[in-house]
Design a protein around this motif. Structure first.
Motif, PDB file in Angstrom:
ATOM      1  N   ALA A  30       0.846  -1.195   0.000  1.00 26.42           N
ATOM      2  CA  ALA A  30       0.000   0.000   0.000  1.00 26.42           C
ATOM      3  C   ALA A  30       0.878   1.240   0.000  1.00 26.42           C
ATOM      4  CB  ALA A  30      -0.912  -0.013   1.228  1.00 26.42           C
ATOM      5  N   ALA A  31       0.423   2.269  -0.676  1.00 27.03           N
ATOM      6  CA  ALA A  31       1.093   3.574  -0.748  1.00 27.03           C
ATOM      7  C   ALA A  31       2.453   3.514  -1.450  1.00 27.03           C
ATOM      8  CB  ALA A  31       1.229   4.196   0.640  1.00 27.03           C
ATOM      9  N   GLY A  77      -9.935   0.923  -6.115  1.00 26.98           N
ATOM     10  CA  GLY A  77      -9.143   1.089  -4.905  1.00 26.98           C
ATOM     11  C   GLY A  77      -7.680   0.746  -5.067  1.00 26.98           C
ATOM     12  N   LEU A  79      -5.225   2.069  -7.354  1.00 27.97           N
ATOM     13  CA  LEU A  79      -4.310   3.189  -7.590  1.00 27.97           C
ATOM     14  C   LEU A  79      -4.901   4.481  -7.043  1.00 27.97           C
ATOM     15  CD1 LEU A  79      -3.148   2.526 -11.284  1.00 27.97           C
ATOM     16  CD2 LEU A  79      -1.905   2.015  -9.174  1.00 27.97           C
ATOM     17  N   ALA A  80      -4.039   5.423  -6.757  1.00 21.87           N
ATOM     18  CA  ALA A  80      -4.481   6.722  -6.251  1.00 21.87           C
ATOM     19  C   ALA A  80      -5.126   7.571  -7.348  1.00 21.87           C
ATOM     20  CB  ALA A  80      -3.302   7.464  -5.636  1.00 21.87           C
ATOM     21  N   LYS A 116      -9.352   5.770 -13.387  1.00 22.32           N
ATOM     22  CA  LYS A 116     -10.123   5.971 -12.155  1.00 22.32           C
ATOM     23  C   LYS A 116     -11.148   7.089 -12.318  1.00 22.32           C
ATOM     24  CE  LYS A 116      -9.479   6.112  -7.204  1.00 22.32           C
ATOM     25  NZ  LYS A 116      -8.560   5.859  -6.120  1.00 22.32           N
ATOM     26  N   ASN A 154       3.676  -0.617 -10.398  1.00 21.82           N
ATOM     27  CA  ASN A 154       2.622   0.362 -10.620  1.00 21.82           C
ATOM     28  C   ASN A 154       3.164   1.623 -11.280  1.00 21.82           C
ATOM     29  OD1 ASN A 154       3.823   0.294  -7.867  1.00 21.82           O
ATOM     30  ND2 ASN A 154       2.834   2.292  -7.679  1.00 21.82           N
ATOM     31  N   ASN A 156       1.665   5.010 -11.293  1.00 23.62           N
ATOM     32  CA  ASN A 156       0.880   5.905 -10.464  1.00 23.62           C
ATOM     33  C   ASN A 156       0.917   5.259  -9.089  1.00 23.62           C
ATOM     34  OD1 ASN A 156      -0.675   7.848  -9.234  1.00 23.62           O
ATOM     35  ND2 ASN A 156      -2.157   7.976 -10.903  1.00 23.62           N
ATOM     36  N   ILE A 158       0.202   3.453  -5.655  1.00 25.61           N
ATOM     37  CA  ILE A 158      -0.773   2.491  -5.135  1.00 25.61           C
ATOM     38  C   ILE A 158      -1.561   3.211  -4.045  1.00 25.61           C
ATOM     39  CG2 ILE A 158      -1.026   0.368  -3.753  1.00 25.61           C
ATOM     40  CD1 ILE A 158      -0.326  -0.296  -6.603  1.00 25.61           C
ATOM     41  N   SER A 159      -2.848   2.942  -3.978  1.00 26.23           N
ATOM     42  CA  SER A 159      -3.694   3.532  -2.942  1.00 26.23           C
ATOM     43  C   SER A 159      -3.105   3.251  -1.567  1.00 26.23           C
ATOM     44  CB  SER A 159      -5.105   2.930  -3.044  1.00 26.23           C
ATOM     45  OG  SER A 159      -5.871   3.311  -1.929  1.00 26.23           O
ATOM     46  N   GLY A 160      -3.244   4.200  -0.673  1.00 30.45           N
ATOM     47  CA  GLY A 160      -2.728   4.022   0.675  1.00 30.45           C
ATOM     48  C   GLY A 160      -3.558   3.072   1.516  1.00 30.45           C
ATOM     49  N   ALA A 161      -4.727   2.696   1.032  1.00 31.76           N
ATOM     50  CA  ALA A 161      -5.643   1.875   1.829  1.00 31.76           C
ATOM     51  C   ALA A 161      -5.254   0.401   1.865  1.00 31.76           C
ATOM     52  CB  ALA A 161      -7.061   2.008   1.283  1.00 31.76           C
TER      53      ALA A 161
END
Length: 194
Positions: A30-31, A77, A79-80, A116, A154, A156, A158-161
């Motif tokens: 994540a992130a 959910g 990528l940011a 997204k 990735n 972009n 990665i989502s922080g979640a």
């Protein structure tokens, strides 16, 4: 002559097993910053044998992308923002880097493209299309090295979640090659490392 980076057809291969699957999963934390790359290794030591001319024939490769600890398919959910998650399988160690499409060690590649903003995702296979044809051994990618390498990353953040899991499912079989064919593939594989 090489077409599309493929190896010459090997007519002398005889199957020692039926088709089976090898899998490897890597986790992109994540992130992770854009451009992050992660590597996993698939050990082929039990299948490749120099003395007997035994090799692995790769018939097809599929990539599966999953999110979080519940392994969902929710690409929104992953990528940011807009971007892609790429994957490659090679028979020489690239470290944590992608190789160019004309690299002879590249067996398969693909990407999950995520828009997204418009809630659109598409999965694309970049090479061959990662399916080497019917069960005919002459269409398989022959591997004489004792490892395969999965690299994913990735483009972009990665989502922080949650982390993203990337799995390669490799359909293959064990084959026996004639001495000349085995040596030709081994020399080609070694030469592409230089």
């Amino acid at each position: 002559m090489f077409i599309g980076g493929r190896q010459p057809q090997v007519a002398m291969a005889t199957a020692k097993t039926g088709s089976f699957y090898l899998t490897e999963t890597i986790t992109i934390p994540a992130a992770s910053a854009s451009g992050s790359r992660v590597q996993g290794v698939i050990d082929l030591g039990a299948y490749v044998n120099v003395a007997t001319g035994q090799a692995v024939a790769v018939e097809s490769v599929d990539f599966v992308y999953q999110l979080g600890t519940d392994f969902s398919s929710d690409v929104a959910g992953m990528l940011a923002g807009n971007g892609a998650i790429g994957a490659q399988v090679t028979d020489l160690n690239p470290g944590t880097a992608f190789v160019r499409a004309d690299n002879q060690s590249l067996i398969a590649s693909g990407s999950l493209n995520i828009d997204k903003t418009n809630s659109i995702a598409s999965h694309s296979s970049d090479l061959y299309p990662d399916n080497f044809g019917p069960a005919a051994l002459s269409e398989a990618f022959m591997v004489v090295n004792d490892s395969l390498y999965l690299v994913g990353g990735n483009d972009n953040a990665i989502s922080g979640a949650a982390a993203v899991s990337l799995t390669a499912r490799i359909k293959c079989r064990v084959v026996k090659l004639g001495t000349k064919d085995w040596m030709a593939i081994a020399i080609q594989s070694t030469a592409s490392d230089n």
